[in-house]
Design a protein around this motif. Sequence first.
Motif, PDB file in Angstrom:
ATOM      1  N   VAL A   1      60.634 -51.529  -8.221  1.00  0.00           N
ATOM      2  CA  VAL A   1      61.479 -51.344  -7.033  1.00  0.00           C
ATOM      3  C   VAL A   1      61.099 -52.349  -5.954  1.00  0.00           C
ATOM      4  CG1 VAL A   1      62.010 -49.755  -5.144  1.00  0.00           C
ATOM      5  CG2 VAL A   1      62.026 -48.933  -7.500  1.00  0.00           C
ATOM      6  N   LEU A   2      59.811 -52.548  -5.736  1.00  0.00           N
ATOM      7  CA  LEU A   2      59.373 -53.508  -4.716  1.00  0.00           C
ATOM      8  C   LEU A   2      59.780 -54.936  -5.076  1.00  0.00           C
ATOM      9  CD1 LEU A   2      55.831 -52.104  -3.848  1.00  0.00           C
ATOM     10  CD2 LEU A   2      57.920 -51.978  -2.466  1.00  0.00           C
TER      11      LEU A   2
ATOM     12  N   ARG B   1      63.553 -55.245  -4.497  1.00  0.00           N
ATOM     13  CA  ARG B   1      63.854 -55.299  -3.054  1.00  0.00           C
ATOM     14  C   ARG B   1      63.491 -56.671  -2.471  1.00  0.00           C
ATOM     15  NH1 ARG B   1      61.949 -50.065   0.039  1.00  0.00           N
ATOM     16  NH2 ARG B   1      63.410 -50.881   1.566  1.00  0.00           N
ATOM     17  N   HIS B   2      62.377 -57.221  -2.930  1.00  0.00           N
ATOM     18  CA  HIS B   2      61.964 -58.534  -2.445  1.00  0.00           C
ATOM     19  C   HIS B   2      62.958 -59.611  -2.874  1.00  0.00           C
ATOM     20  CE1 HIS B   2      59.421 -61.870  -1.312  1.00  0.00           C
ATOM     21  NE2 HIS B   2      59.531 -62.341  -2.541  1.00  0.00           N
TER      22      HIS B   2
ATOM     23  N   ALA C   1      66.228 -59.194  -0.946  1.00  0.00           N
ATOM     24  CA  ALA C   1      66.059 -59.601   0.448  1.00  0.00           C
ATOM     25  C   ALA C   1      65.967 -61.119   0.574  1.00  0.00           C
ATOM     26  CB  ALA C   1      64.815 -58.959   1.042  1.00  0.00           C
TER      27      ALA C   1
END
Length: 72
Positions: A60-61, A64-65, A68
């Motif tokens: 998930v991280l 998201r990175h 973004a």
Amino acid sequence: MTDSSNRPRASLWDTVKAVGWSFFGVRKNSAYQEDLRKLNPLHIIAVAFVAVVVFVVVLVLVVRHVVASAGA
């Protein structure tokens, strides 16, 4: 019925290694047989659950990175 007090006990690190190898699906049969003798099934379930949670959080991280940075 065998006496479980005579069984060799595995350390937490042994359990983590066995779960890690199972994530990759690579394991020698001899090491697998040794794990069956030593490891506690409840410890395997607990370590595997934590490993899955960590794996999902990392995914998930990373997503998201990437999202973004692609939108910037």
